[in-house]
Design a protein around this motif. Structure first.
Motif, PDB file in Angstrom:
ATOM      1  N   HIS A 158      59.714  22.826  12.938  1.00  0.00           N
ATOM      2  CA  HIS A 158      60.193  24.008  13.654  1.00  0.00           C
ATOM      3  C   HIS A 158      60.868  23.576  14.945  1.00  0.00           C
ATOM      4  CE1 HIS A 158      56.131  23.626  15.494  1.00  0.00           C
ATOM      5  NE2 HIS A 158      56.735  24.071  16.581  1.00  0.00           N
ATOM      6  N   HIS A 196      54.921  30.769  13.235  1.00  0.00           N
ATOM      7  CA  HIS A 196      54.934  30.078  14.539  1.00  0.00           C
ATOM      8  C   HIS A 196      56.343  30.159  15.151  1.00  0.00           C
ATOM      9  CE1 HIS A 196      53.918  27.230  17.660  1.00  0.00           C
ATOM     10  NE2 HIS A 196      54.951  26.492  17.305  1.00  0.00           N
ATOM     11  N   HIS A 253      60.944  23.533  18.171  1.00  0.00           N
ATOM     12  CA  HIS A 253      60.410  23.441  19.519  1.00  0.00           C
ATOM     13  C   HIS A 253      60.575  21.989  19.966  1.00  0.00           C
ATOM     14  CE1 HIS A 253      57.627  27.233  19.217  1.00  0.00           C
ATOM     15  NE2 HIS A 253      58.870  27.532  19.547  1.00  0.00           N
ATOM     16  N   ASP A 260      58.902  19.728  21.353  1.00  0.00           N
ATOM     17  CA  ASP A 260      57.935  18.665  21.083  1.00  0.00           C
ATOM     18  C   ASP A 260      58.073  18.106  19.665  1.00  0.00           C
ATOM     19  OD1 ASP A 260      57.067  21.182  20.276  1.00  0.00           O
ATOM     20  OD2 ASP A 260      54.958  20.848  20.758  1.00  0.00           O
ATOM     21  N   HIS A 261      58.907  18.726  18.850  1.00  0.00           N
ATOM     22  CA  HIS A 261      59.105  18.232  17.481  1.00  0.00           C
ATOM     23  C   HIS A 261      60.558  17.951  17.129  1.00  0.00           C
ATOM     24  CE1 HIS A 261      54.998  19.485  17.185  1.00  0.00           C
ATOM     25  NE2 HIS A 261      55.314  20.747  17.325  1.00  0.00           N
TER      26      HIS A 261
END
Ligand SMILES: [Zn+2]
Length: 332
Positions: A145, A215, A147, A149-150
């Protein structure tokens, strides 16, 4: 045989007590179901999803949402982790908090999730090299997804090595609206996964990519095979976890709950016995990855194998916490 009336009374009493303990639709019963499913194995997932007011661990926030500005690299002593081979063809390339993975196939490498921009060089590019792989062989980068941090490493793997970036349709839309100076830059649209998901084949591996909106609207989860000392085991990968932004929007809770049931079924149908995530606080990846290097005694399994029932328990935690949280917030 004559049944003593006291026994009948006792049996009825036990049944009534059990019914009282689990009134359907009651928030506490869903939390209890989630707690029981979590046990000690998935405590972090349970605490973060079911207990209100618990602030989630790990760095996320503004930096995790692809905010503009120069990336700030935190003190390496707080996050750096060495890469580990966790299955014959799966490598963990995470920081101590956030996980990226390299799945090797006969046709090249699939990288799953790419961490913050400051982690891409030390963890993914140097990590691949340290385990004897060549970053030039990365063919696909799949983002669970959008965001930060990914996904902040995706653009670099695309521009430097020509890897194709795979993302859910709604998350592509959000990504492409970012300004060009976000940490890690903005990848170009390559492969878009719609609500029906897709099968992605590279060499001898086919990944079942399951759209699990919740999410984020474009969150993706996966089911794919790996080899454990030559034996095929199936991985279920949960692509998005937290529900803190749903508030009183009942449709969001319902969508998330439906997605967990969907990926749980896909995992069950495939016989998945491994659960992976992109945060170590949920799947214990950092701890388990280090355990891999310890001698396995006769009868001991790869620590990532939790069994088919274990995988289902993980998704039960997500499902039951979602239902409980919706009730707690009175979301409609
Ligand atoms: Zn996220």
């Amino acid at each position: 045989m004559k049944i003593h009336p006291h026994l009948v009374f006792l049996a009825v009493l036990v049944m009534c007590t059990a019914a009282l303990a689990q009134p359907s639709g009651d928030m506490d019963s869903h939390i209890a179901a989630a707690r029981a499913a979590a046990g000690l194995d998935f405590r972090g997932t349970f605490v973060n999803l079911c207990l209100p007011g618990v602030s989630p661990g790990g760095a996320r926030g503004a930096a995790g949402r692809g905010g503009a500005g120069a990336p700030v690299t935190p003190d390496r002593a707080g996050w750096y982790a060495s890469p580990y081979k966790v299955f014959d063809n799966l490598f963990w390339l995470g920081t101590r908090q956030h996980s990226s993975w390299a799945l090797t196939t006969s046709g090249g490498i699939i990288v799953i999730d790419t961490n913050f921009s400051w982690a891409i060089e030390p963890e993914i590019i140097e990590g691949l090299t340290k385990v004897g792989l060549n970053p030039r062989d990365v063919k696909y980068v799949i983002i669970s997804h959008a965001h930060g941090d990914h996904d902040q490493g995706a653009a670099l793997l695309q521009s430097r090595y020509g890897a194709k970036v795979v993302m859910g349709a709604a998350d592509w839309d959000a990504t492409l609206q970012r300004s060009a100076n976000v940490p890690g830059g903005v990848p170009k649209r390559d492969v878009t996964v719609g609500p029906d998901g897709m099968k992605l084949t590279l060499g001898d591996i086919t990944m079942n990519i399951v759209a699990t909106p919740g999410h984020t609207p474009g969150t993706l989860s996966y089911v794919f095979p790996v080899k454990d000392q030559g034996k095929t085991v199936i991985v279920a990968y949960s692509g998005g976890t937290l529900t803190g932004a749903f508030g009183s929007d009942g449709a969001k809770w319902d969508e998330y709950t439906a997605s967990q049931k969907k990926i749980a079924k896909a995992a069950a149908d495939a016989g998945a016995s491994v659960i992976l995530s992109n945060h170590s606080e949920y799947d214990g990846a950092y701890t388990k990855a280090r355990l891999i290097s310890v001698k396995r005694e006769v009868g001991e399994e790869n620590p990532f194998i939790v069994g088919t029932a274990g995988v289902q328990r993980y998704f039960t935690v997500m499902t039951e916490c979602s239902i409980a949280s919706k009730l707690r917030l009175g979301a409609k």
